[in-house]
Enzyme design. Structure first.
Site, short mmCIF file in Angstrom:
data_model
loop_
_atom_site.label_atom_id
_atom_site.label_comp_id
_atom_site.label_asym_id
_atom_site.label_seq_id
_atom_site.Cartn_x
_atom_site.Cartn_y
_atom_site.Cartn_z
N ARG A 1 44.30 84.01 -16.94
CA ARG A 1 43.88 84.93 -15.89
C ARG A 1 42.35 84.89 -15.78
O ARG A 1 41.66 84.65 -16.76
CB ARG A 1 44.30 86.36 -16.21
CG ARG A 1 45.79 86.64 -16.00
CD ARG A 1 46.12 88.12 -16.22
NE ARG A 1 45.87 88.54 -17.57
CZ ARG A 1 44.82 89.23 -17.97
NH1 ARG A 1 43.89 89.63 -17.09
NH2 ARG A 1 44.66 89.55 -19.23
N TYR B 1 48.00 79.07 -12.44
CA TYR B 1 48.39 79.66 -13.72
C TYR B 1 49.15 80.98 -13.50
O TYR B 1 48.77 81.80 -12.66
CB TYR B 1 47.15 79.89 -14.60
CG TYR B 1 47.50 80.73 -15.79
CD1 TYR B 1 48.16 80.16 -16.88
CD2 TYR B 1 47.27 82.10 -15.80
CE1 TYR B 1 48.55 80.94 -17.94
CE2 TYR B 1 47.66 82.88 -16.85
CZ TYR B 1 48.31 82.30 -17.93
OH TYR B 1 48.72 83.08 -18.96
N LYS C 1 51.54 90.67 -13.00
CA LYS C 1 50.37 91.54 -13.22
C LYS C 1 49.87 92.14 -11.90
O LYS C 1 49.50 93.31 -11.83
CB LYS C 1 49.26 90.77 -13.91
CG LYS C 1 49.65 90.15 -15.25
CD LYS C 1 50.18 91.15 -16.25
CE LYS C 1 50.32 90.54 -17.64
NZ LYS C 1 50.88 91.51 -18.60
N HIS D 1 51.81 98.88 -18.86
CA HIS D 1 51.84 97.60 -19.59
C HIS D 1 52.56 97.84 -20.92
O HIS D 1 51.95 97.87 -21.98
CB HIS D 1 50.40 97.15 -19.81
CG HIS D 1 50.26 95.73 -20.27
ND1 HIS D 1 49.14 95.27 -20.90
CD2 HIS D 1 51.10 94.68 -20.20
CE1 HIS D 1 49.28 93.98 -21.20
NE2 HIS D 1 50.48 93.61 -20.79
N SER E 1 46.48 92.55 -26.38
CA SER E 1 46.93 91.21 -26.74
C SER E 1 46.74 90.97 -28.24
O SER E 1 45.96 91.66 -28.90
CB SER E 1 46.19 90.17 -25.93
OG SER E 1 44.81 90.37 -26.06
N CYS F 1 48.81 91.58 -30.65
CA CYS F 1 49.44 92.57 -31.53
C CYS F 1 50.93 92.29 -31.74
O CYS F 1 51.61 93.02 -32.46
CB CYS F 1 49.27 93.97 -30.97
SG CYS F 1 47.58 94.60 -31.09
N ASP G 1 57.06 93.48 -21.50
CA ASP G 1 55.70 93.51 -20.95
C ASP G 1 55.38 94.69 -20.05
O ASP G 1 54.30 95.24 -20.13
CB ASP G 1 55.42 92.20 -20.19
CG ASP G 1 53.94 91.96 -19.96
OD1 ASP G 1 53.14 92.26 -20.86
OD2 ASP G 1 53.57 91.46 -18.88
N ARG H 1 52.47 79.07 -22.79
CA ARG H 1 53.52 80.04 -22.49
C ARG H 1 54.91 79.46 -22.44
O ARG H 1 55.09 78.27 -22.16
CB ARG H 1 53.24 80.63 -21.08
CG ARG H 1 51.91 81.33 -20.94
CD ARG H 1 51.99 82.73 -21.46
NE ARG H 1 50.67 83.33 -21.64
CZ ARG H 1 50.47 84.65 -21.65
NH1 ARG H 1 51.49 85.48 -21.49
NH2 ARG H 1 49.27 85.13 -21.85
#
Ligand code: TSX
Ligand code: MN
Length: 624
Positions: free
Chosen positions: A87, A236, A245, A265, A287, A289, A312, A406
């Site tokens: 991103r 992407y 998002k 989120h 991110s 975690c 997510d 990903r």
């Protein structure tokens, strides 16, 4: 630029698939406007069928964008241009007339870190400098998609126009896409999503890895007032799969504020205790975690079961009985590959073994995938090709897979997908969990004293960021509600919105918790085993919700009483004293830092209640 008629007889684009005249008038007008602006050679209206999917994948393969991974069933690997791997926050904007609608007024001397604003006039100029003729020589795909189960009262519909067949194949995994959505839409309202990779044909410059993109001109704009999303220059996922998002977080958070619900989120999981009682919890983590790992975890405590609703995003709304009902608006998982293994997430490993699109992972010579932390020995004689398409060996000093590589895989392939994951009314959320990666000072778990205190805890979230190229060491970054890159409107107003939930008559407010799986000992090792053992923390929360587990108030919140965390059967002893230790000086500095952040970043828009909660924390810390 002279507009061009949009029918083949009059020199408009060829209709490659679908029937434009069968579209609802508003959809047809949107498609025609897209054609007039972008001048594609052909238009393809996606129906979502298997046959269509096979055609799109075959075409991507022929263009050299993806290649088949013969070790698995229907799995594919895409390698992007190395300039298009993540991103792009610096080019992501919220477009409103008043800047204060989009972002808080930062205190003088500060730089806003809670989103970027653009005026409608500037956006129109930026669009006019990018989109005219941007799809020349390409096919424009029309993707009708539903965020949430088709027809659920909690779902919302979008239509994305894109010149990227990679986006078509990925949107089919990540959203409900095709004919059924157009039927459900009828003549109703939808979010208008326009996306182009920004590489009209003939090419101005040769492609890298056959991956069209235009990094110099990348722009991602959310225009809530127009119910519109515009994305240019990147293929992407985070920039191009506009349902995720851009829609489900930025656009939806704005709609949620208007309509009285929450777009967050958060993962959603179901948890069943040995007595067969079930509860649902939602959790927000920055991110790195292990959010996807928690969403799909395999509990170690006997008799407990965890099931996954989503990994997510959560859309949540109080129902007529005052229960907070949540849906996962997505249909798949777009997860970070590195670190995913049979140990850390066996359920994800099972899910991705078929019908999966991998991006920027490494490839093995036997037609499989590979990445850092996959924890699988390579078979004898098998070699690895890196995400950069170069021979790779373990001693190379570079990762074989991009750190942001990903998998894109259908949610229903997760072995522990929850039976109610597509329930149109959503699942009842009883607990909200915030968390962070905190090597020091923050205990394994605490419970907020109240809803208002919980909202403050969300606002104060910080997490250790994986060392970015420009930073020397690891830094503890602010990431309120794990939403920092995803707020669709002023974060101060967002806090007021969360606080206002407590004023809803009859609302049964979830309890709010904070967890930290990542506290380290004085010697540097992790104090908590994490992963499946996290069930012990969820078990404590579960019993707190039933009024059973003991807790004692502390400066930061309620902590588990001695013996109220079940530690039976743990292989290695846990140092509870270090794991739950509260240091006055640490928390004095933490409160000061959070106070400074909120004062500069949210400034006048910071609700008085949050200022009050900060002051209460300071007082409790002083009395430690
Ligand atoms: O995902 C993680 N979770 C949540 C799992 C349900 N990770 C991986 C984070 C990177 C994305 C974790 N890492 C967790 C965790 O709870 N905890 C840790 C830290 C840790 C790492 C390794 C060990 C213990 C803790 N132990 C051994 O490797 C033996
Ligand atoms: Mn995310």
């Amino acid at each position: 630029m002279t507009p061009r008629p949009a029918s083949p007889e009059q020199g408009g684009p060829r209709v490659a698939r679908g029937e434009p005249s069968a579209l609802a008038p508003a959809v047809r007008e949107f498609v025609e406007a897209g054609v007039t602006l972008c001048l594609p050679d052909a238009v393809h209206i996606c129906d979502g069928s298997d046959e269509e999917n096979r055609t799109v994948l075959a075409q991507l393969e022929e263009q050299g964008v993806i290649k088949k991974l013969p070790k698995y069933h229907n799995c594919w690997l895409a390698r992007t241009d190395p300039r298009d791997v993540a991103r792009v926050e610096s080019r992501t904007v919220i477009v409103t007339r008043d800047p204060r609608e989009a972002v808080p007024a930062v205190l003088k001397g500060g730089v806003g870190q809670l989103g970027r604003w653009m005026s409608p006039e500037e956006l129109d100029k930026e669009v006019a400098g990018r989109f005219p003729g941007c799809m020349k020589g390409r096919t424009m795909y029309v993707i009708p998609f539903s965020m949430g189960p088709v027809g659920s009262p909690l779902s919302k519909i979008g239509v994305q126009l894109t010149d990227s067949p990679y986006v078509v194949a990925s949107m089919r995994v990540m959203t409900r896409m095709g004919k059924a959505v157009l039927t459900a839409l009828g003549t109703g309202d939808f979010v208008r999503c326009l996306h182009s990779v920004g590489c009209p044909l003939p090419l101005q410059r040769p492609l890298v890895n056959n991956w069209p993109c235009n990094p110099e001109q990348t722009l991602i704009a959310q225009i809530p007032e127009r119910r519109q999303i515009v994305s240019f220059g990147s293929g992407y996922g985070g920039n191009s799969l506009l349902g995720k998002k851009c829609f489900a977080l930025r656009m939806a958070s704005h709609l949620a504020k208007e309509e009285g619900w929450l777009a967050e989120h958060m993962l959603i999981l179901g948890i069943t205790n040995p007595a067969g009682q079930k509860k649902y919890m939602a959790a927000a983590f920055p991110s790195a975690c292990g959010k996807t790992n928690l969403a799909m975890m395999s509990p170690t405590l006997p008799g407990w079961k965890v099931e996954c609703v989503g990994d997510d995003i959560a859309w949540m709304k109080f129902d007529g009985q005052g229960h907070l009902r949540a849906i996962n608006p997505e249909n798949g998982f777009f997860g970070v590959a590195p670190g995913t293994s049979a140990k850390t997430n066996p359920n994800a490993m099972t899910a991705i073994a078929k019908n999966t699109i991998f991006t920027n992972v490494a490839e093995t010579s036997d037609g499989g995938v590979h990445w850092e932390g996959m924890d699988e020995a390579l078979p004898e004689g098998v070699t690895v090709t890196s995400w950069k398409n170069k021979p790779w060996s373990p001693g190379d000093g570079e990762p074989c897979a991009h750190p942001n590589s990903r998998f894109c895989t259908p949610a229903d392939q997760c072995p522990i997908i929850d039976p109610l994951w597509e329930s149109p009314e959503g699942v009842p959320i009883e607990a909200i969990i915030f968390g962070g990666r905190r090597p020091e000072g923050v205990p394994l778990v605490f419970e907020a004293f109240s809803w208002q205190h919980g909202v403050f805890v969300g606002a104060a979230m910080r997490s250790e960021a994986t060392a970015a190229a420009e930073h020397k060491g690891k830094e503890i970054m602010h990431d309120p509600f794990a939403m920092r890159p995803f707020f669709g409107y002023n974060f101060g107003h967002y806090l007021s919105h969360w606080l206002s939930m407590a004023e809803r008559p009859g609302a049964k407010l979830p309890k709010i918790f904070h967890v930290n799986w990542f506290r380290r000992s004085r010697t540097g090792g992790f104090l908590w085993p994490g992963f499946g053992e996290n069930i012990r923390v969820l078990d404590w929360m579960f019993r707190r919700l039933d009024g059973e587990a003991g807790a004692t108030p502390s400066a930061v919140g309620y902590l588990p009483c001695r013996d109220s965390l079940d530690l039976e059967g743990l292989k290695d002893p846990v140092d509870l004293d270090q794991l739950f230790a509260l240091d006055r000086e640490f928390w004095r500095k933490e409160a000061e830092e959070v106070g400074k952040y909120l004062a500069t970043q949210v400034n006048e828009d910071l609700p008085a209640e949050i200022v009050r909660q900060l002051e209460l924390l300071r007082q409790r810390v002083n009395q430690m």
